[in-house]
Enzyme design. Structure first.
Site, PDB file in Angstrom:
ATOM      1  N   SER B 228       1.067  -1.068   0.431  1.00 33.79           N
ATOM      2  CA  SER B 228       0.183   0.215  -0.139  1.00 33.79           C
ATOM      3  C   SER B 228       1.002   1.174   0.036  1.00 33.79           C
ATOM      4  O   SER B 228       0.848   2.828  -0.651  1.00 33.79           O
ATOM      5  CB  SER B 228      -0.669  -0.311   1.087  1.00 33.79           C
ATOM      6  OG  SER B 228      -0.231   0.058   2.654  1.00 33.79           O
ATOM      7  N   ARG B 232       0.602   3.148  -3.416  1.00 37.20           N
ATOM      8  CA  ARG B 232      -0.583   4.338  -2.686  1.00 37.20           C
ATOM      9  C   ARG B 232       0.533   5.763  -3.498  1.00 37.20           C
ATOM     10  O   ARG B 232      -0.072   6.991  -4.363  1.00 37.20           O
ATOM     11  CB  ARG B 232      -0.492   4.944  -1.446  1.00 37.20           C
ATOM     12  CG  ARG B 232      -0.766   6.834  -1.096  1.00 37.20           C
ATOM     13  CD  ARG B 232      -0.992   6.940   0.651  1.00 37.20           C
ATOM     14  NE  ARG B 232      -2.022   5.901   1.057  1.00 37.20           N
ATOM     15  CZ  ARG B 232      -1.260   4.993   1.897  1.00 37.20           C
ATOM     16  NH1 ARG B 232       0.526   4.868   1.987  1.00 37.20           N
ATOM     17  NH2 ARG B 232      -2.018   4.215   2.162  1.00 37.20           N
ATOM     18  N   ASN B 236      -0.852   7.939  -7.134  1.00 34.30           N
ATOM     19  CA  ASN B 236      -1.071   9.028  -6.735  1.00 34.30           C
ATOM     20  C   ASN B 236      -0.183   9.866  -8.224  1.00 34.30           C
ATOM     21  O   ASN B 236      -0.800  10.724  -8.607  1.00 34.30           O
ATOM     22  CB  ASN B 236      -0.732   9.491  -5.790  1.00 34.30           C
ATOM     23  CG  ASN B 236      -1.878   9.859  -4.834  1.00 34.30           C
ATOM     24  OD1 ASN B 236      -2.942  10.972  -4.848  1.00 34.30           O
ATOM     25  ND2 ASN B 236      -1.927   9.005  -3.579  1.00 34.30           N
TER      26      ASN B 236
END
Lengths: 156, 298
Positions: B228, B232, B236
Site C-alpha cells: 500500500s 499509494r 497518485n
C-alpha cells in the site's frame, strides 16, 4: 511499467542515502541545533541571574545609604551635644573666675582700707601726742596755752 | 481521420509512459526501442531514466543538506541553514510524535524519505515534454521525427511514477520492519505476534486451529503495509502525470484549446504542489508508524 532490476537499484540507493544522511547530515545539524538550544538556555539563565544580582545590589545600595544617613545624623547630634557642653563649661569657668576676681578685689580693698585706718590712727596719735606735749610746755602761760590749743585745733 | 488522431494520441501517451530501459535485446545489451521491446527484456533490465533521475535527485538532496550540515553552527542561523534546520526540526518533531522507541536511524531516514520523495514528485511540475525532447535532441534525433511523435528516445523524468522506484523503497522499509520486529521482540515474539492474534483461546486444540487463521490474517496485514505504501505514492503520481500528459495533448488542438490547456495546466500544477508535498509527507509518516509498530513489544 515492468518490474525489473530498478527495484533493487532503488532499494540499495535508498539504504545508501539513508546512511549518508545519518552519517553526514543529521548528526551534525542536530548537534549544532542542540548546542544552540543550550546556548540560548544558558544566556537566558545568565540574564535572569544578572537581573537578580542587579536587584540585590540596588537593595544593598539603598540599605547602605540609609545606614550612612543614620550615622551622619548621629554624628551631628553628638557634635551638637558636645558643643553645648563646651559652651556650658566655658560659662561655668568664666563665672567662677569672675567670682574669684571679685573676692580678691574686695579683699584688697578691705586690706587697703584697714591700712588707711591704721595710718590715720597713727597720725591722730602722733598729733595728739604732739598737742599734749605743746600743751604741757605752755601750761604756764594762759594766753600761750590758749593760742596753742587754738593752733592745734586749726591743725586738725 | 478520427481513428488516426486517436492513434496519434495513444502513441503520445504511450511514449510518455515508457521508460528508458536498458537490458538484453535481440542484438545484445542495449536500450529498448519500444515499449514492447522493454517488456520483453523481463526482470533483468534497468529503467535507466527513473533510477538515474532518482539517484540524481538524491545526490542533490545529499549535497544540499551536507552543505547545510557543514556550515551548521550554534550561532545565529542564516538563509540556507534556516531552511535546512526548519526541515530537520519538522521531521524530528514528526518522528518524536509518532515513534516511541529509541532508534537513531529513524529520524534521518524520515528526512531522507521526505525530501527525496518530495524532489522526485517535484519533477512532475516540469512541463511533460521539456526533458524528453531535450533527451531526444541529445540522442541525435531530428526535430521532424520528434515533433511527429516517432521518436524512440524514451525519458520518464518523474521517478515516483515508476512502480519500481516506489516499491523499491517500500521493499527496503518492509525489510526494516522485519529486521526491527525480530531485533526488538525476538524471533519467538515476532512469530507469536503473527500467529497468536487476533484470535486466541485457552483450549490448546482450539488455539491450534486458530494459528493458521491468525497467520493468514496477519500475513496479509504485514504484506499490505509495503504494497500500500509503494502503490499509494505510485498511483497518485502516475495519475497526476497522466493528467499533465492529457493536458499537454490539448496544445496540439488549435489556439483556443491550447489556451484552455494552458489554464488547466496552471491550475493542476498549483493543485499538484499540494499533492506532491502531501504524498511525500504521507510516505514519511507511514514509514515512521510502521517502524514504530515494529518496535512495540506487547
Amino acid at each position: 511499467m515492468n518490474i525489473n532490476l530498478t527495484l533493487f537499484g532503488q532499494l540499495i540507493s535508498f539504504l545508501f542515502f539513508i546512511w549518508f544522511c545519518k552519517k553526514f547530515v543529521w548528526t551534525a545539524i542536530i548537534h549544532s541545533m542542540e548546542e544552540r538550544q543550550k546556548k540560548i538556555a544558558d544566556g537566558l539563565d545568565a540574564a535572569d541571574r544578572a537581573f537578580r544580582d542587579l536587584e540585590l545590589a540596588q537593595e544593598k545600595a539603598t540599605e547602605r545609604l540609609k545606614d550612612a544617613k543614620q550615622e551622619a545624623a548621629a554624628i551631628i547630634e553628638q557634635a551638637n551635644k558636645r558643643a553645648n557642653q563646651i559652651v556650658d563649661e566655658a560659662k561655668e569657668q568664666a563665672k567662677t573666675e569672675g567670682d574669684r576676681l571679685k573676692v580678691a578685689a574686695q579683699a584688697e580693698i578691705e586690706q587697703e582700707m584697714n591700712r588707711a585706718k591704721e595710718e590715720l590712727r597713727e597720725s591722730v596719735a602722733t598729733l595728739a601726742l604732739a598737742g599734749a606735749e605743746k600743751i604741757l610746755k605752755a601750761n604756764i602761760d594762759e594766753s600761750t596755752n590758749r593760742a596753742l590749743v587754738d593752733d592745734l585745733a586749726a591743725q586738725l | 481521420m478520427a481513428g488516426e488522431t486517436q492513434e496519434a494520441g495513444t502513441g503520445y501517451i504511450q511514449h510518455h509512459l515508457t521508460n528508458l530501459t536498458y537490458g538484453q535485446t535481440e542484438h545484445g545489451w542495449g536500450f529498448a526501442h519500444s515499449a514492447q521491446e522493454a517488456a520483453e527484456m523481463g526482470f533483468m533490465s534497468v529503467n535507466v531514466d527513473s533510477l538515474g533521475w532518482s539517484i540524481a535527485l538524491a545526490v542533490v538532496f545529499s549535497f544540499l543538506f551536507r552543505l547545510g550540515a557543514k556550515r551548521a553552527t550554534s550561532g545565529v542561523p542564516t538563509g540556507m541553514q534556516n531552511f535546512i534546520e526548519m526541515m530537520v526540526e519538522f521531521v524530528d518533531g514528526t518522528v518524536k510524535d509518532s515513534f516511541h522507541g529509541r532508534n537513531p536511524w529513524i529520524a534521518p531516514m524520515a528526512l531522507t524519505i521526505f525530501v527525496w520523495v518530495f524532489f522526485m514528485n517535484l519533477m512532475d511540475l516540469v512541463p511533460v515534454d521539456v526533458l524528453p525532447v531535450i533527451a531526444a535532441l541529445i540522442n541525435g534525433e531530428s526535430w521532424e521525427v520528434i515533433s511527429s511523435g516517432r521518436s524512440h528516445t524514451y525519458m520518464k523524468v518523474v521517478p515516483s511514477t515508476d512502480p519500481n522506484i516506489t516499491l523499491g523503497m517500500a521493499l527496503a522499509i518492509f525489510g526494516m520492519i522485519i529486521y526491527y520486529s525480530i531485533k526488538v521482540k525476538g524471533i519467538g515474539g515476532f512469530v507469536g505476534e503473527l500467529t497468536l492474534q487476533p484470535f486466541s483461546a485457552k483450549n490448546p486444540i482450539v488455539q491450534a486451529i486458530f494459528i493458521p487463521i491468525n497467520l493468514a490474517l496477519e500475513l496479509v496485514g504485514l504484506l499490505a503495509k509495503p504494497f500500500s505504501l509503494g502503490l499509494r505514492l505510485f498511483g497518485n503520481m502516475y495519475a497526476g502525470e497522466m493528467i499533465f500528459i492529457l493536458i499537454a495533448m490539448m496544445y496540439g488542438g488549435g489556439l483556443l484549446l491550447g489556451a484552455f490547456g494552458g489554464v488547466l495546466q496552471l491550475g493542476w500544477a498549483i493543485f499538484h504542489i499540494l499533492i506532491i508535498t502531501l504524498q511525500a509527507f504521507i510516505f514519511m509518516v507511514l514509514t515512521i508508524v510502521y517502524l514504530s509498530m515494529a518496535h512495540e513489544d506487547h
